[in-house]
Write a protein that holds these residues in place. Sequence first.
Motif, PDB file in Angstrom:
ATOM      1  N   VAL A   1       0.849  -1.185   0.000  1.00  0.00           N
ATOM      2  CA  VAL A   1       0.000   0.000   0.000  1.00  0.00           C
ATOM      3  C   VAL A   1       0.881   1.229   0.000  1.00  0.00           C
ATOM      4  O   VAL A   1       1.793   1.331   0.818  1.00  0.00           O
ATOM      5  CB  VAL A   1      -0.889   0.028   1.262  1.00  0.00           C
ATOM      6  CG1 VAL A   1      -1.664   1.324   1.301  1.00  0.00           C
ATOM      7  CG2 VAL A   1      -1.828  -1.148   1.281  1.00  0.00           C
ATOM      8  N   SER A   2       0.628   2.131  -0.937  1.00  0.00           N
ATOM      9  CA  SER A   2       1.332   3.409  -0.821  1.00  0.00           C
ATOM     10  C   SER A   2       0.326   4.440  -0.360  1.00  0.00           C
ATOM     11  O   SER A   2      -0.769   4.559  -0.906  1.00  0.00           O
ATOM     12  CB  SER A   2       1.972   3.795  -2.149  1.00  0.00           C
ATOM     13  OG  SER A   2       0.994   4.087  -3.079  1.00  0.00           O
ATOM     14  N   LEU A   3       0.708   5.142   0.686  1.00  0.00           N
ATOM     15  CA  LEU A   3      -0.249   6.050   1.319  1.00  0.00           C
ATOM     16  C   LEU A   3      -0.350   7.393   0.597  1.00  0.00           C
ATOM     17  O   LEU A   3      -1.352   8.076   0.716  1.00  0.00           O
ATOM     18  CB  LEU A   3       0.146   6.286   2.774  1.00  0.00           C
ATOM     19  CG  LEU A   3      -0.069   5.077   3.678  1.00  0.00           C
ATOM     20  CD1 LEU A   3       0.444   5.368   5.073  1.00  0.00           C
ATOM     21  CD2 LEU A   3      -1.528   4.696   3.733  1.00  0.00           C
ATOM     22  N   LEU A   4       0.692   7.735  -0.119  1.00  0.00           N
ATOM     23  CA  LEU A   4       0.723   9.071  -0.710  1.00  0.00           C
ATOM     24  C   LEU A   4      -0.467   9.350  -1.632  1.00  0.00           C
ATOM     25  O   LEU A   4      -1.114  10.391  -1.484  1.00  0.00           O
ATOM     26  CB  LEU A   4       2.057   9.270  -1.444  1.00  0.00           C
ATOM     27  CG  LEU A   4       2.312  10.708  -1.884  1.00  0.00           C
ATOM     28  CD1 LEU A   4       2.383  11.650  -0.698  1.00  0.00           C
ATOM     29  CD2 LEU A   4       3.586  10.795  -2.712  1.00  0.00           C
ATOM     30  N   PRO A   5      -0.807   8.454  -2.559  1.00  0.00           N
ATOM     31  CA  PRO A   5      -1.952   8.760  -3.422  1.00  0.00           C
ATOM     32  C   PRO A   5      -3.257   8.885  -2.655  1.00  0.00           C
ATOM     33  O   PRO A   5      -4.198   9.525  -3.118  1.00  0.00           O
ATOM     34  CB  PRO A   5      -2.025   7.568  -4.373  1.00  0.00           C
ATOM     35  CG  PRO A   5      -0.759   6.844  -4.227  1.00  0.00           C
ATOM     36  CD  PRO A   5      -0.190   7.184  -2.900  1.00  0.00           C
ATOM     37  N   MET A   6      -3.303   8.250  -1.460  1.00  0.00           N
ATOM     38  CA  MET A   6      -4.544   8.287  -0.701  1.00  0.00           C
ATOM     39  C   MET A   6      -4.625   9.494   0.216  1.00  0.00           C
ATOM     40  O   MET A   6      -5.640   9.695   0.890  1.00  0.00           O
ATOM     41  CB  MET A   6      -4.677   7.017   0.142  1.00  0.00           C
ATOM     42  CG  MET A   6      -4.853   5.810  -0.716  1.00  0.00           C
ATOM     43  SD  MET A   6      -4.733   4.237   0.098  1.00  0.00           S
ATOM     44  CE  MET A   6      -5.023   4.509   1.772  1.00  0.00           C
ATOM     45  N   LEU A   7      -3.548  10.264   0.244  1.00  0.00           N
ATOM     46  CA  LEU A   7      -3.444  11.330   1.241  1.00  0.00           C
ATOM     47  C   LEU A   7      -4.654  12.279   1.265  1.00  0.00           C
ATOM     48  O   LEU A   7      -5.194  12.546   2.348  1.00  0.00           O
ATOM     49  CB  LEU A   7      -2.142  12.105   1.013  1.00  0.00           C
ATOM     50  CG  LEU A   7      -1.716  13.013   2.158  1.00  0.00           C
ATOM     51  CD1 LEU A   7      -1.526  12.214   3.434  1.00  0.00           C
ATOM     52  CD2 LEU A   7      -0.441  13.763   1.802  1.00  0.00           C
ATOM     53  N   PRO A   8      -5.098  12.765   0.113  1.00  0.00           N
ATOM     54  CA  PRO A   8      -6.249  13.687   0.171  1.00  0.00           C
ATOM     55  C   PRO A   8      -7.467  13.041   0.820  1.00  0.00           C
ATOM     56  O   PRO A   8      -8.160  13.682   1.616  1.00  0.00           O
ATOM     57  CB  PRO A   8      -6.514  13.996  -1.307  1.00  0.00           C
ATOM     58  CG  PRO A   8      -5.243  13.690  -2.006  1.00  0.00           C
ATOM     59  CD  PRO A   8      -4.599  12.572  -1.259  1.00  0.00           C
ATOM     60  N   ILE A   9      -7.693  11.768   0.515  1.00  0.00           N
ATOM     61  CA  ILE A   9      -8.855  11.085   1.099  1.00  0.00           C
ATOM     62  C   ILE A   9      -8.632  10.881   2.590  1.00  0.00           C
ATOM     63  O   ILE A   9      -9.520  11.118   3.407  1.00  0.00           O
ATOM     64  CB  ILE A   9      -9.081   9.729   0.414  1.00  0.00           C
ATOM     65  CG1 ILE A   9      -9.180   9.900  -1.098  1.00  0.00           C
ATOM     66  CG2 ILE A   9     -10.320   9.053   0.957  1.00  0.00           C
ATOM     67  CD1 ILE A   9      -9.267   8.608  -1.865  1.00  0.00           C
TER      68      ILE A   9
END
Lengths: 481, 472
Positions: free
Chosen positions: A7-15
Amino acid sequence: MMQLPDVSLLPMLPILLVLLGAVAATVLGFTLHRRSVAVLAIITLLLSAVSLVPLWNRGLSAFNGSLQADNPALALAFVLLLGGALTLLVSLDTAYRARLSFPEFDAMLLYALSGTLIIAFAGDLITLLIGLEVMSLSGYVLVTLQDSRRSDESGLKYFLLGATGSAILIYGIALTYGATGSLNFAGIASAVSGLQTLNQPLLTAGAVLLLCGFGFKVALAPFHQWTPDVYSGAPTVVSLFLSTVVKVAAFAGLLRVFGGALLHAPGWAAALAVLTAATLVVGNLAAMFQQNFKRLLAYSAVAQTGFLALTLLGRPEQGGPALSYYLLVYTLTTAAALAVVAALQRSEAGLEINDMRGLYYRHPGYAVALAICLASLAGLPPFAGFMAKYMAFQVAFQNGYAWVAVIAALSSIAAFVYYMRVAALMFMPDRTPAREYNGVRPATTFSVALGVAAITALGILPNLAYGWVAYPDIWTRLAGT
Amino acid sequence: MIHVFLFLPMLASLLLMITPVRWREEVAGFAAAATLGIGLWMWGAGGAALFSVGWIPALGVTYSVALDGVSLLLALITALMTFVAIIYTARRIHNPGTMLSLILAMETGLLGIYAARDFVLFYVFFEDALIPALLMLAIYGKTHRMAALIKFGAYTLLGSMLMLVSIIGYKALGGSPSFALSDLIANPVKGAAQTWLYLGFLAAMAVKLPLFPLHAWLPAYHEQNHDSGVADVMGTLYKVGAYGLFRFGVTLFPDASLELRPVLMALAAFTAIYAAWVAFHQTDWKRLLAYAGLSHMGLVGLGIFSLNETAMIGALYLLAFQNVYTGALFLAAGMVQERVGSLSTRVGGLMTQAPILSGVTMSLWFASIAVPGLAGFIGEFSVLLGAYQVSPWLAFIAGLSTIAAAVYALSAYQTTYWQARPLGAIRVLDLQHTEWLVLGAPLAVAIFFGVYSGPALNLIQPVVRALIGGGA
């Protein structure tokens, strides 16, 4: 040692930031005053918007492509966050009067917003469905939160029809999965290109069911019938949220599915063209006969759905930029218009059309702002609504749907009549004493001013927003890779 | 310089909102005068060459503006009449800030229409002139303005939207890289598609012209507007339909124009005679003027649609100066209303108490009914002369409207200004203060260009020649 999944958290950061805000609002609501929670929520949205910046042009994804932070997702996420922030700003002034002033409102709003963001970032049908359900469930609660008969009725109606829509959508997902053997957008897209003839009917049925399911969510005719009742029955702030953020999210989903995964699937485009034409005619004609301004705006939202849907008729590299520009303009305009209603109404039923007479002489600022919003919705230059409509027409025309563009043009005349009737009434002299609620509403005034300034600026210099999304190649990979 | 010319009025319009009340009239007057001054200066400098930059590059929309002969003439007339309207508004309307602001905002729209050399930009200015017009009617109109407003808006938008589709269609089907006029001309649409697109474009222009049967908004619009006639002056300037047909219609749709020529000429001729007939029955000066204007626009349409050089020059000449004297006549009607409290054509006896007002009005009417020596004659005569070469019968029918014009104008004039003043009627004042300028300047222009048409023809002729030579 526990092994973390890939899982990479960066793309999910806005959510994640919005979700974090939602959790914080839920917990802190026990100790903090509601206004503080709302301010905190606005800050969360700002942070989330800031977190979009480093992701721009990176094309990141997570969960093996189930979540995509590509440029279209980020652009739409920005519009969603903007709509959410405007809702919260307006609620700062009006929630108390609307009997919505408890922290659960902010929490629910942020949950719904995180759902909408998930839709925008979705890379497969399950992610999309999760986002949609998170958004819808929070939405049902938001509508009924006021604890009045009107809002309960709206909420029930919204829930029943929303659930029907979801059911149809899930059916569509199932059939699409059956036909293509994949839930991933990229997988579906590649399966569609090399499809066995045996599976064609199944895919067509799936695509059309998906279209109908989304039709409920975005209020395409004939699936629009809940819209006027829910929008006019819900508290005005909630109507603002539903008609902007929720609609933008549903369109983001439509764009992902039909501009990406099912782009080359047969059948749906013709069906969409027919639904679009019907929406334009029904929405515009019905709005002409409304006596309540809030209800009029609800029907106008249906009509605007028709214009928005025009952009989906084209190829995504043309339709995508047009759609995202239109959604931005639509969010700003609708939010500003409903904010004026929220500021001036005496009850949550909104304003009657006849109440608008002479508004200019009682509240000149709000009247001029509302007139600009209506002119923009009607598609009059130099306001941004014109450019948005023009782009939508162009997309439909260039892809062989000239007849839909002509229907859109003709139905615009009805739109003009009902928008201008209100606008003209506001400027007619009237000697009766003020009928509006008077009070200090700095946050609402700010959001109205922001909306009006933005639609004027974007109308004169459309490239301020359009320039960001006007790259065809970012829209050709909506399904991911 | 051209950009200052175009946007100075709009800036002044916005500036008026924050100007203290006591300075508003001065600011508006100065802005209008400065715009006119810049226009005259550009005339001296020979117009403004094409200026073009990308506006929305991704969509091929450009900001292209130029002021060549025809555009310059119409823009100058617009600037002149705006100035006149501002002067009159400042005196006539109580607390005129809003009206002045709207007039200036509309001026930018109108000047932009004449300057635009990009189809989308043309549309933008076209619609921008509409908003102030609607607001004028909404704020200053009479009791039944709502119906008039919706009629006006609905008709106009019906045309505009179809034009928008046709604009989009022209670029899409012709494959032009941008909406700039030169690009569109270089990438024409041929065949049946051109006819369909022309019909869409025509819808907008015919509403604005206006051409029978799309004229129904016009009388109600003028009747319900403010008595002063200021809004109507802007309304007559609004007749940009003929210009649009000339600049975009004939150049972009040459085959379709030729194909539809008989039908359109017949419609225009019918409009001229029909409007004159209806004008004869009017008892309200504003309605009468509205129908008279409609009748003249029928002649203008006849000239443009005939695709004949002489007729087209005449049509543009008529179009330019019709604005001047009809606009002034609207203001004169407003002055009469201010004095006797009625716009009826049966007032009677104004001549005895207000001889100068009556005399000037009569001279303006003479210009309107094409008495030789005044500007109207040159235009109407050329139109009929040119149209005769194309279609003698239609020219004859349209020509009857000039006779009818004399009948309706003079009979209405007779019952208002001559005859006896009714017993007990209030005393009527003659022209005062700035009213001299308001009616005098347009009359001077009408006389000057009626006697000495050279300067105006020098502006019109080369453009028409180039267009006929290259287009049809």
